[in-house]
Scaffold this motif. Structure first.
Motif, PDB file in Angstrom:
ATOM      1  N   THR A 113       0.840  -1.309  -0.019  1.00 14.48           N
ATOM      2  CA  THR A 113      -0.096   0.076   0.112  1.00 14.48           C
ATOM      3  C   THR A 113       0.778   1.212   0.111  1.00 14.48           C
ATOM      4  O   THR A 113       0.598   2.188  -0.678  1.00 14.48           O
ATOM      5  CB  THR A 113      -0.957  -0.026   1.326  1.00 14.48           C
ATOM      6  OG1 THR A 113      -0.162  -0.353   2.497  1.00 14.48           O
ATOM      7  CG2 THR A 113      -2.128  -1.116   0.991  1.00 14.48           C
ATOM      8  N   ARG A 114       2.022   1.149   0.559  1.00 12.03           N
ATOM      9  CA  ARG A 114       2.912   2.279   0.413  1.00 12.03           C
ATOM     10  C   ARG A 114       3.367   2.517  -0.934  1.00 12.03           C
ATOM     11  O   ARG A 114       3.307   3.787  -1.141  1.00 12.03           O
ATOM     12  CB  ARG A 114       4.317   2.040   1.483  1.00 12.03           C
ATOM     13  CG  ARG A 114       5.220   2.920   1.315  1.00 12.03           C
ATOM     14  CD  ARG A 114       6.522   2.431   1.567  1.00 12.03           C
ATOM     15  NE  ARG A 114       6.951   1.622   0.649  1.00 12.03           N
ATOM     16  CZ  ARG A 114       7.738   0.382   1.149  1.00 12.03           C
ATOM     17  NH1 ARG A 114       8.463   0.252   2.319  1.00 12.03           N
ATOM     18  NH2 ARG A 114       8.052  -0.631   0.093  1.00 12.03           N
ATOM     19  N   ASP A 115       3.817   1.546  -1.567  1.00 14.83           N
ATOM     20  CA  ASP A 115       4.262   1.756  -2.820  1.00 14.83           C
ATOM     21  C   ASP A 115       2.963   2.155  -3.889  1.00 14.83           C
ATOM     22  O   ASP A 115       3.197   2.609  -4.958  1.00 14.83           O
ATOM     23  CB  ASP A 115       4.596   0.264  -3.529  1.00 14.83           C
ATOM     24  CG  ASP A 115       5.944  -0.167  -2.851  1.00 14.83           C
ATOM     25  OD1 ASP A 115       6.540   0.829  -2.283  1.00 14.83           O
ATOM     26  OD2 ASP A 115       6.479  -1.267  -2.837  1.00 14.83           O
ATOM     27  N   GLU A 116       1.654   1.808  -3.686  1.00 14.28           N
ATOM     28  CA  GLU A 116       0.729   2.348  -4.113  1.00 14.28           C
ATOM     29  C   GLU A 116      -0.116   3.755  -3.893  1.00 14.28           C
ATOM     30  O   GLU A 116      -0.780   4.183  -4.213  1.00 14.28           O
ATOM     31  CB  GLU A 116      -0.442   1.396  -4.096  1.00 14.28           C
ATOM     32  CG  GLU A 116      -0.261  -0.117  -4.699  1.00 14.28           C
ATOM     33  CD  GLU A 116      -0.304  -0.107  -6.229  1.00 14.28           C
ATOM     34  OE1 GLU A 116      -1.024   0.928  -6.774  1.00 14.28           O
ATOM     35  OE2 GLU A 116       0.473  -0.669  -6.851  1.00 14.28           O
ATOM     36  N   GLY A 117       0.959   4.152  -2.837  1.00 12.11           N
ATOM     37  CA  GLY A 117       0.444   5.627  -2.421  1.00 12.11           C
ATOM     38  C   GLY A 117      -0.989   5.582  -1.808  1.00 12.11           C
ATOM     39  O   GLY A 117      -1.734   6.511  -1.916  1.00 12.11           O
ATOM     40  N   LEU A 118      -1.245   4.400  -0.703  1.00  7.55           N
ATOM     41  CA  LEU A 118      -2.626   4.332  -0.268  1.00  7.55           C
ATOM     42  C   LEU A 118      -1.980   4.459   1.298  1.00  7.55           C
ATOM     43  O   LEU A 118      -1.254   3.684   1.924  1.00  7.55           O
ATOM     44  CB  LEU A 118      -3.072   3.204  -0.325  1.00  7.55           C
ATOM     45  CG  LEU A 118      -3.920   3.076  -1.878  1.00  7.55           C
ATOM     46  CD1 LEU A 118      -4.428   1.517  -2.084  1.00  7.55           C
ATOM     47  CD2 LEU A 118      -4.806   4.204  -1.877  1.00  7.55           C
ATOM     48  N   GLY A 119      -2.663   5.470   2.049  1.00  7.77           N
ATOM     49  CA  GLY A 119      -2.453   5.629   3.573  1.00  7.77           C
ATOM     50  C   GLY A 119      -3.362   4.916   4.189  1.00  7.77           C
ATOM     51  O   GLY A 119      -4.494   4.510   3.802  1.00  7.77           O
ATOM     52  N   ALA A 195      -2.109   9.097  -0.101  1.00  5.30           N
ATOM     53  CA  ALA A 195      -0.903   9.664   0.744  1.00  5.30           C
ATOM     54  C   ALA A 195       0.405   9.491  -0.034  1.00  5.30           C
ATOM     55  O   ALA A 195       0.575   8.717  -0.870  1.00  5.30           O
ATOM     56  CB  ALA A 195      -1.022   8.886   2.259  1.00  5.30           C
ATOM     57  N   ASP A 196       1.302  10.364   0.506  1.00  8.46           N
ATOM     58  CA  ASP A 196       2.519  10.325   0.143  1.00  8.46           C
ATOM     59  C   ASP A 196       3.414   9.099   0.353  1.00  8.46           C
ATOM     60  O   ASP A 196       3.194   8.967   1.419  1.00  8.46           O
ATOM     61  CB  ASP A 196       3.203  11.636   0.329  1.00  8.46           C
ATOM     62  CG  ASP A 196       4.718  11.626  -0.172  1.00  8.46           C
ATOM     63  OD1 ASP A 196       4.945  11.759  -1.133  1.00  8.46           O
ATOM     64  OD2 ASP A 196       5.418  11.362   0.906  1.00  8.46           O
ATOM     65  N   PRO A 197       3.848   8.391  -0.387  1.00 11.20           N
ATOM     66  CA  PRO A 197       4.816   7.222  -0.128  1.00 11.20           C
ATOM     67  C   PRO A 197       5.796   7.500   0.984  1.00 11.20           C
ATOM     68  O   PRO A 197       6.110   6.729   1.844  1.00 11.20           O
ATOM     69  CB  PRO A 197       5.234   6.639  -1.384  1.00 11.20           C
ATOM     70  CG  PRO A 197       4.500   7.046  -2.426  1.00 11.20           C
ATOM     71  CD  PRO A 197       3.721   8.488  -1.820  1.00 11.20           C
ATOM     72  N   GLY A 198       6.482   8.872   0.912  1.00  8.24           N
ATOM     73  CA  GLY A 198       7.468   8.908   1.555  1.00  8.24           C
ATOM     74  C   GLY A 198       6.709   9.140   3.342  1.00  8.24           C
ATOM     75  O   GLY A 198       7.575   8.743   4.127  1.00  8.24           O
ATOM     76  N   ALA A 199       5.836   9.604   3.434  1.00 12.89           N
ATOM     77  CA  ALA A 199       5.115  10.020   4.593  1.00 12.89           C
ATOM     78  C   ALA A 199       4.719   8.766   5.245  1.00 12.89           C
ATOM     79  O   ALA A 199       4.755   8.423   6.321  1.00 12.89           O
ATOM     80  CB  ALA A 199       3.621  10.774   4.509  1.00 12.89           C
ATOM     81  N   ILE A 200       4.436   7.774   4.232  1.00 13.72           N
ATOM     82  CA  ILE A 200       3.844   6.266   4.749  1.00 13.72           C
ATOM     83  C   ILE A 200       5.018   5.764   5.296  1.00 13.72           C
ATOM     84  O   ILE A 200       5.124   5.184   6.354  1.00 13.72           O
ATOM     85  CB  ILE A 200       3.128   5.522   3.551  1.00 13.72           C
ATOM     86  CG1 ILE A 200       1.932   6.242   3.383  1.00 13.72           C
ATOM     87  CG2 ILE A 200       2.944   4.150   3.875  1.00 13.72           C
ATOM     88  CD1 ILE A 200       1.421   5.549   1.948  1.00 13.72           C
ATOM     89  N   GLN A 201       6.190   5.729   4.696  1.00 12.80           N
ATOM     90  CA  GLN A 201       7.482   5.075   5.027  1.00 12.80           C
ATOM     91  C   GLN A 201       7.980   5.727   6.406  1.00 12.80           C
ATOM     92  O   GLN A 201       8.283   4.974   7.212  1.00 12.80           O
ATOM     93  CB  GLN A 201       8.333   5.206   4.030  1.00 12.80           C
ATOM     94  CG  GLN A 201       9.846   4.552   4.382  1.00 12.80           C
ATOM     95  CD  GLN A 201       9.575   2.975   4.368  1.00 12.80           C
ATOM     96  OE1 GLN A 201       9.252   2.450   3.440  1.00 12.80           O
ATOM     97  NE2 GLN A 201       9.958   2.328   5.632  1.00 12.80           N
ATOM     98  N   ALA A 202       7.756   6.977   6.586  1.00 16.71           N
ATOM     99  CA  ALA A 202       7.961   7.325   7.805  1.00 16.71           C
ATOM    100  C   ALA A 202       7.203   7.045   8.857  1.00 16.71           C
ATOM    101  O   ALA A 202       7.834   6.569   9.952  1.00 16.71           O
ATOM    102  CB  ALA A 202       7.887   9.086   7.585  1.00 16.71           C
ATOM    103  N   ALA A 203       5.955   6.779   8.696  1.00 20.35           N
ATOM    104  CA  ALA A 203       5.164   6.090   9.734  1.00 20.35           C
ATOM    105  C   ALA A 203       5.365   4.598   9.949  1.00 20.35           C
ATOM    106  O   ALA A 203       5.565   4.360  11.142  1.00 20.35           O
ATOM    107  CB  ALA A 203       3.605   6.267   9.200  1.00 20.35           C
ATOM    108  N   MET A 204       5.837   3.998   9.070  1.00 18.93           N
ATOM    109  CA  MET A 204       6.305   2.584   8.998  1.00 18.93           C
ATOM    110  C   MET A 204       7.429   2.359   9.826  1.00 18.93           C
ATOM    111  O   MET A 204       7.860   1.559  10.874  1.00 18.93           O
ATOM    112  CB  MET A 204       6.453   1.861   7.778  1.00 18.93           C
ATOM    113  CG  MET A 204       5.063   1.610   7.058  1.00 18.93           C
ATOM    114  SD  MET A 204       5.283   1.341   5.344  1.00 18.93           S
ATOM    115  CE  MET A 204       6.267  -0.203   5.297  1.00 18.93           C
TER     116      MET A 204
END
Length: 314
Positions: A113-119, A195-204
């Motif tokens: 979902t990160r790679d797909e830009g889904l938050g 959602a922005d993939p970078g922001a998702i990665q930061a949350a992960m």
């Protein structure tokens, strides 16, 4: 006659194994064998197998074994284990939806979902299980639960019939689903938001840092042992009862996070379950709170062995 000799296997494409070791499939690395282990090729194969299986034969479903304790006497009947080959898919669907197979590790759902830009899925990065386990127990982490993302769940019942359950049909409460126990989940459909993939990665990364700092993730453990009682935290009750570091045989309450039990190297299933019930008894004595197991315990005790709930106090 061995159970496997009496099974009807017409048209079955999956793998069927008699007297199959289960300990290697669990994070605790303990427990006896399955009388029969079935690893279906896909959902159609699973349905066909169940249609042909004598309804009197018990069926037990396991995933990656991250929150599972198999007793030393093994598991009677058929154990079904879904594998990534047939049940590990991820598919982006219309809108902000994702379809995921139930053998998919939760961390891989978070990554997809990160790679797909889904938050909205970063919390899955902190759950050491599969999508199927998450559906069954409403798994959650960092204040978010599966029920907040699920649209529908697909399943096969004990008779091999197909079902589609809505979010409401699942009857979710804290770490629990009211879905019928005989259902074997095969896939789930989830919905997020852009959602922005970078922001998702930061949350992960934040989820991962918390787990690394607070939990004994590199030990042979079964994850959180007890669910949090209302208005309490299980680990605090265990700590207050003086159980941090408590040992029975090769089993130990983690020093790092005392809602985790650890196999220090030579624990048996009996050691771990006895330790868990000892902790429950001490918490009951000190606080009056009856802790409930979050770890799923399956199978039979070894000959002449048993473990009473709360060691007979409850």
């Amino acid at each position: 006659m061995a159970l496997i000799d009496g099974l009807r296997l017409e048209g079955i494409r999956g793998r069927v194994t008699a007297d199959a070791a289960l300990a290697p499939f669990t994070w605790f690395r303990v427990g006896g064998p399955a009388e029969v282990l079935f690893q279906p090729a896909d959902a159609d194969d699973l349905a066909l197998f169940l249609q042909q299986l004598n309804p009197e034969i018990p069926v037990t479903v396991i995933g990656v074994g991250s929150n599972l304790l198999v007793r030393d006497g093994g598991v009677a009947g058929v154990v079904v284990r879904l594998t990534a080959k047939g049940f590990g898919h991820t598919v982006r669907e219309a809108g902000n939806r994702v379809r995921a197979g139930t053998a998919l590790p939760d961390k891989r759902l978070a990554a997809f979902t990160r790679d797909e830009g889904l938050g909205g899925f970063a919390f899955f990065h902190g759950i050491p299980g599969t999508v199927g386990g998450a559906l069954r127990m409403n798994a959650g982490a960092n204040g978010v639960e599966t029920r907040e993302r699920l649209v529908e769940a697909h399943a096969v019942d004990r008779a091999g019939r197909r079902h589609v359950l809505s979010n409401a049909d699942m009857g979710y409460t804290y770490r629990h689903s009211a879905a019928p126990e005989d259902l074997i989940f095969t896939e789930g459909v989830f919905e997020g938001e852009p959602a922005d993939p970078g922001a998702i990665q930061a949350a992960m990364d934040e989820v991962e840092a918390h787990r690394e700092a607070a939990q004994p993730i590199r030990d042979k453990t079964g994850g959180s042992t007890f669910t949090n009682p209302p208005e309490n935290k299980a680990w605090q009750l265990v700590d207050a009862a003086g159980c941090r570091g408590l040992r029975i045989g090769g089993a130990m309450v983690s020093e790092k996070h005392c809602n985790f039990l650890i196999n220090t190297g030579d624990a048996t299933g009996h050691d771990l379950e006895t330790l868990g019930e000892t902790v429950r008894a001490r918490v009951l004595d000190t606080s009056g709170v009856r802790l409930d197991w979050e770890i799923r315990r399956v199978g039979r005790f070894a000959t002449e062995a048993s473990v009473e709930p709360f060691l007979g106090k409850g």
